[in-house]
Design an enzyme around this catalytic site. Structure first.
Site, PDB file in Angstrom:
ATOM      1  N   TYR A 111       0.864  -1.251   0.033  1.00 21.91           N
ATOM      2  CA  TYR A 111      -0.128  -0.072   0.054  1.00 21.91           C
ATOM      3  C   TYR A 111       0.940   1.156  -0.016  1.00 21.91           C
ATOM      4  CZ  TYR A 111      -2.822   3.894   2.037  1.00 21.91           C
ATOM      5  OH  TYR A 111      -3.144   5.075   2.446  1.00 21.91           O
TER       6      TYR A 111
HETATM    7  P1  NAD Z   1     -12.071   5.299   1.584  1.00 30.26           P
HETATM    8  O1  NAD Z   1     -12.108   3.940   1.200  1.00 30.26           O
HETATM    9  O2  NAD Z   1     -13.057   5.635   2.932  1.00 30.26           O
HETATM   10  O3  NAD Z   1     -12.445   6.424   0.366  1.00 30.26           O
HETATM   11  C1  NAD Z   1     -11.781   6.177  -0.757  1.00 30.26           C
HETATM   12  C2  NAD Z   1     -12.985   6.196  -2.011  1.00 30.26           C
HETATM   13  O4  NAD Z   1     -12.174   6.335  -3.205  1.00 30.26           O
HETATM   14  C3  NAD Z   1     -13.938   5.057  -1.598  1.00 30.26           C
HETATM   15  O5  NAD Z   1     -15.147   5.597  -1.548  1.00 30.26           O
HETATM   16  C4  NAD Z   1     -13.574   4.208  -3.090  1.00 30.26           C
HETATM   17  O6  NAD Z   1     -15.042   4.083  -3.810  1.00 30.26           O
HETATM   18  C5  NAD Z   1     -13.293   5.423  -3.974  1.00 30.26           C
HETATM   19  N1  NAD Z   1     -12.281   4.913  -5.241  1.00 30.26           N
HETATM   20  C6  NAD Z   1     -11.350   3.843  -5.054  1.00 30.26           C
HETATM   21  N2  NAD Z   1     -10.869   3.840  -6.165  1.00 30.26           N
HETATM   22  C7  NAD Z   1     -11.739   4.442  -6.888  1.00 30.26           C
HETATM   23  C8  NAD Z   1     -11.656   4.524  -8.542  1.00 30.26           C
HETATM   24  N3  NAD Z   1     -10.867   3.894  -9.415  1.00 30.26           N
HETATM   25  N4  NAD Z   1     -12.523   5.593  -9.131  1.00 30.26           N
HETATM   26  C9  NAD Z   1     -13.430   6.144  -8.348  1.00 30.26           C
HETATM   27  N5  NAD Z   1     -13.547   6.045  -7.003  1.00 30.26           N
HETATM   28  C10 NAD Z   1     -12.507   5.304  -6.389  1.00 30.26           C
HETATM   29  O7  NAD Z   1     -10.815   5.898   2.341  1.00 30.26           O
HETATM   30  P2  NAD Z   1     -10.466   7.159   3.107  1.00 30.26           P
HETATM   31  O8  NAD Z   1     -10.072   6.618   4.351  1.00 30.26           O
HETATM   32  O9  NAD Z   1     -11.408   8.389   3.087  1.00 30.26           O
HETATM   33  O10 NAD Z   1      -8.884   7.764   2.387  1.00 30.26           O
HETATM   34  C11 NAD Z   1      -8.922   8.746   1.405  1.00 30.26           C
HETATM   35  C12 NAD Z   1      -7.832   8.859   0.740  1.00 30.26           C
HETATM   36  O11 NAD Z   1      -6.990   9.470   1.900  1.00 30.26           O
HETATM   37  C13 NAD Z   1      -7.116   7.452   0.253  1.00 30.26           C
HETATM   38  O12 NAD Z   1      -6.482   7.953  -1.023  1.00 30.26           O
HETATM   39  C14 NAD Z   1      -6.233   7.332   1.171  1.00 30.26           C
HETATM   40  O13 NAD Z   1      -5.023   6.253   0.794  1.00 30.26           O
HETATM   41  C15 NAD Z   1      -5.870   8.341   1.896  1.00 30.26           C
HETATM   42  N6  NAD Z   1      -5.348   8.295   3.488  1.00 30.26           N
HETATM   43  C16 NAD Z   1      -6.268   7.977   4.097  1.00 30.26           C
HETATM   44  C17 NAD Z   1      -5.905   8.175   5.738  1.00 30.26           C
HETATM   45  C18 NAD Z   1      -6.878   7.622   6.691  1.00 30.26           C
HETATM   46  O14 NAD Z   1      -6.345   7.554   8.124  1.00 30.26           O
HETATM   47  N7  NAD Z   1      -7.970   7.331   6.421  1.00 30.26           N
HETATM   48  C19 NAD Z   1      -4.618   8.191   6.075  1.00 30.26           C
HETATM   49  C20 NAD Z   1      -3.630   8.542   4.880  1.00 30.26           C
HETATM   50  C21 NAD Z   1      -3.924   8.459   3.590  1.00 30.26           C
HETATM   51  C1  UGA Z   2      -4.142   4.077   8.464  1.00 29.72           C
HETATM   52  C2  UGA Z   2      -5.068   3.891   7.249  1.00 29.72           C
HETATM   53  O1  UGA Z   2      -5.640   2.656   7.125  1.00 29.72           O
HETATM   54  C3  UGA Z   2      -4.282   3.995   6.027  1.00 29.72           C
HETATM   55  O2  UGA Z   2      -5.090   4.216   4.873  1.00 29.72           O
HETATM   56  C4  UGA Z   2      -3.468   5.263   6.201  1.00 29.72           C
HETATM   57  O3  UGA Z   2      -2.932   5.482   5.050  1.00 29.72           O
HETATM   58  C5  UGA Z   2      -2.633   5.059   7.175  1.00 29.72           C
HETATM   59  O4  UGA Z   2      -3.381   5.472   8.226  1.00 29.72           O
HETATM   60  C6  UGA Z   2      -1.640   6.587   7.299  1.00 29.72           C
HETATM   61  O5  UGA Z   2      -1.756   7.290   8.015  1.00 29.72           O
HETATM   62  O6  UGA Z   2      -1.085   6.759   6.259  1.00 29.72           O
HETATM   63  P1  UGA Z   2      -2.836   2.651  10.003  1.00 29.72           P
HETATM   64  O7  UGA Z   2      -2.024   3.514  10.856  1.00 29.72           O
HETATM   65  O8  UGA Z   2      -2.326   1.098   9.846  1.00 29.72           O
HETATM   66  O9  UGA Z   2      -3.187   3.060   8.557  1.00 29.72           O
HETATM   67  O10 UGA Z   2      -4.380   2.749  11.023  1.00 29.72           O
HETATM   68  P2  UGA Z   2      -5.371   1.395  11.429  1.00 29.72           P
HETATM   69  O11 UGA Z   2      -5.738   0.842  10.407  1.00 29.72           O
HETATM   70  O12 UGA Z   2      -6.323   2.216  12.125  1.00 29.72           O
HETATM   71  O13 UGA Z   2      -4.353   0.755  12.324  1.00 29.72           O
HETATM   72  C7  UGA Z   2      -3.656   1.414  13.489  1.00 29.72           C
HETATM   73  C8  UGA Z   2      -2.891   0.281  14.347  1.00 29.72           C
HETATM   74  O14 UGA Z   2      -4.036  -0.665  15.097  1.00 29.72           O
HETATM   75  C9  UGA Z   2      -2.181  -0.623  13.633  1.00 29.72           C
HETATM   76  O15 UGA Z   2      -0.997  -1.066  14.451  1.00 29.72           O
HETATM   77  C10 UGA Z   2      -2.970  -2.028  13.311  1.00 29.72           C
HETATM   78  O16 UGA Z   2      -2.054  -3.150  13.265  1.00 29.72           O
HETATM   79  C11 UGA Z   2      -3.759  -1.877  14.775  1.00 29.72           C
HETATM   80  N1  UGA Z   2      -5.035  -2.640  14.598  1.00 29.72           N
HETATM   81  C12 UGA Z   2      -5.996  -2.350  13.426  1.00 29.72           C
HETATM   82  C13 UGA Z   2      -5.486  -3.727  15.611  1.00 29.72           C
HETATM   83  O17 UGA Z   2      -4.819  -3.765  16.457  1.00 29.72           O
HETATM   84  N2  UGA Z   2      -6.701  -4.124  15.265  1.00 29.72           N
HETATM   85  C14 UGA Z   2      -7.687  -3.855  14.335  1.00 29.72           C
HETATM   86  O18 UGA Z   2      -8.693  -4.348  14.291  1.00 29.72           O
HETATM   87  C15 UGA Z   2      -7.257  -2.909  13.593  1.00 29.72           C
END
Ligand code: NAD
Ligand code: UGA
Length: 316
Positions: free
Chosen positions: A145
């Protein structure tokens, strides 16, 4: 245009932009008329005159007609989540995070978009020595990822070096939480376990630390990245609340008065022990700093989780 607008962060961003009086074209491949998560995420935008939803896959659709009136692109569409990226879905990660981004960049250049803000990730840093990560640090992605997110942001930045095309800001979001957080993420699962009494699976000993960043702060940084003149390059969005998973569990316990039942499980591949953002550049370039502390943010997240989610799955 907000891509990924039916997702967690994209739906909050689209809503905040519409509230501020901006016209938003939201694009997502999840159809709110058939996908209950998309419907719930878009519920507050339903029927709002400033919001136009397009259900389309950015890998295949004609992007130019959707983009035609847009001056700013917030590109949040993508496949998130560290753990499943080791599996057979890697092709989907590559397609949505890299190939679809390439199509968005090409269309944005053709249409004359002035700014593209792309959602990158703290995961590009990989394992750290404990110091806060700065944008000048060498990326060291530890999961498939994270490799796709690094490729995605670097592709956007390479496009920005050309004399034509939009300026680019790549925001490295740090573990975002708050209402409507994805159900695979830890904070959602911990709060859900605290509310329902169902067990929580803990991957490792719970001493992993994250810069948990509240959704409203993330939206504020993202809007600033789309509007501040001359902003460009990578910017960390995090730095407010560094805490361990056990800290989150303790807060969830105190909010509900119920002890979460823990099931210990093995550490997952690609899971880093610590993320910590240096938010200095975000302050300098965007005038942004995180405002919501972990306790208040978790309380708001829990309140949203505890309220019944309306079923809009049959909405147009
Ligand atoms: P999410 O899965 O809730 O939202 C992503 C959306 O993108 C989904 O609704 C999905 O249907 C859409 N999508 C994916 N592929 C597509 C495509 N080919 N065409 C059209 N739509 C498409 O995820 P999120 O948590 O809201 O994350 C949003 C963005 O932020 C992502 O790029 C993710 O990598 C990034 N990000 C999220 C986190 C986090 O903590 N949530 C942290 C770091 C980065
Ligand atoms: C999150 C998002 O899922 C990613 O999409 C994003 O890119 C990333 O943050 C980011 O900061 O860039 P992560 O930090 O792994 O990734 O967040 P979680 O999926 O919430 O996991 C956090 C921690 O909780 C990890 O250590 C994971 O192993 C742990 N975890 C998660 C558990 O122990 N149990 C669970 O059921 C889920």
């Amino acid at each position: 245009m907000v891509t990924g607008s039916a997702g967690f962060i994209g739906s909050h961003l689209a809503h905040a932009l519409v509230q501020a009086g901006t016209t938003v074209i939201g694009v997502d491949r999840r159809d709110p008329s058939t996908d209950p998560t998309a419907a719930a995420n878009l519920a507050a935008l339903r029927g709002r005159p400033g919001y136009h939803h397009v259900t389309a896959d950015l890998l295949h659709c004609a992007i130019d007609p959707i983009l035609i009136d847009a001056d700013t692109v917030f590109h949040l569409a993508g496949i998130p989540g560290v753990r499943p990226s080791w599996g057979p879905q890697f092709g989907d990660y590559l397609a949505s995070n890299v190939l679809a981004t390439h199509r968005v960049l090409e269309a944005s250049t053709r249409i004359g978009v002035s700014r593209l803000v792309v959602a990158s990730s703290s995961s590009v840093y990989g394992p750290t020595d404990g110091d806060a990560s700065r944008e000048t640090d060498r990326p060291n992605p530890a999961s498939p990822y994270a490799v796709t997110k690094l490729a995605e942001e670097q592709l956007c930045l390479a496009y920005a070096e050309r004399p034509v095309g939009p300026s680019v800001v790549a925001l490295r979001y740090f573990t975002v939480y708050g209402p409507r957080q994805r159900a695979d993420m830890f904070t959602h699962r911990a709060l859900y376990a605290a509310l329902t009494g169902q067990p929580l699976r803990l991957y490792g000993d719970g001493h992993q630390r994250r810069d948990f960043t509240y959704i409203d702060d993330v939206v504020a940084a993202t809007i600033a990245a789309g509007t501040v003149p001359n902003a460009h390059g990578t910017i960390n969005v995090g730095g407010g609340s560094n805490a361990s998973l056990l800290d989150v569990i303790n807060i969830a316990n105190s909010l509900t008065g119920r002890e979460i039942q823990l099931h210990q499980d093995h550490v997952r591949n690609g899971d880093v022990l610590l993320t910590r953002a240096d938010p200095g550049r975000a302050g300098e370039v965007l005038g942004w700093q995180p405002r919501v502390d972990l306790h208040s943010g978790l309380r708001a997240h829990m309140q949203a989780l505890a309220s019944p989610v309306p079923d809009y799955s049959h909405a147009a």
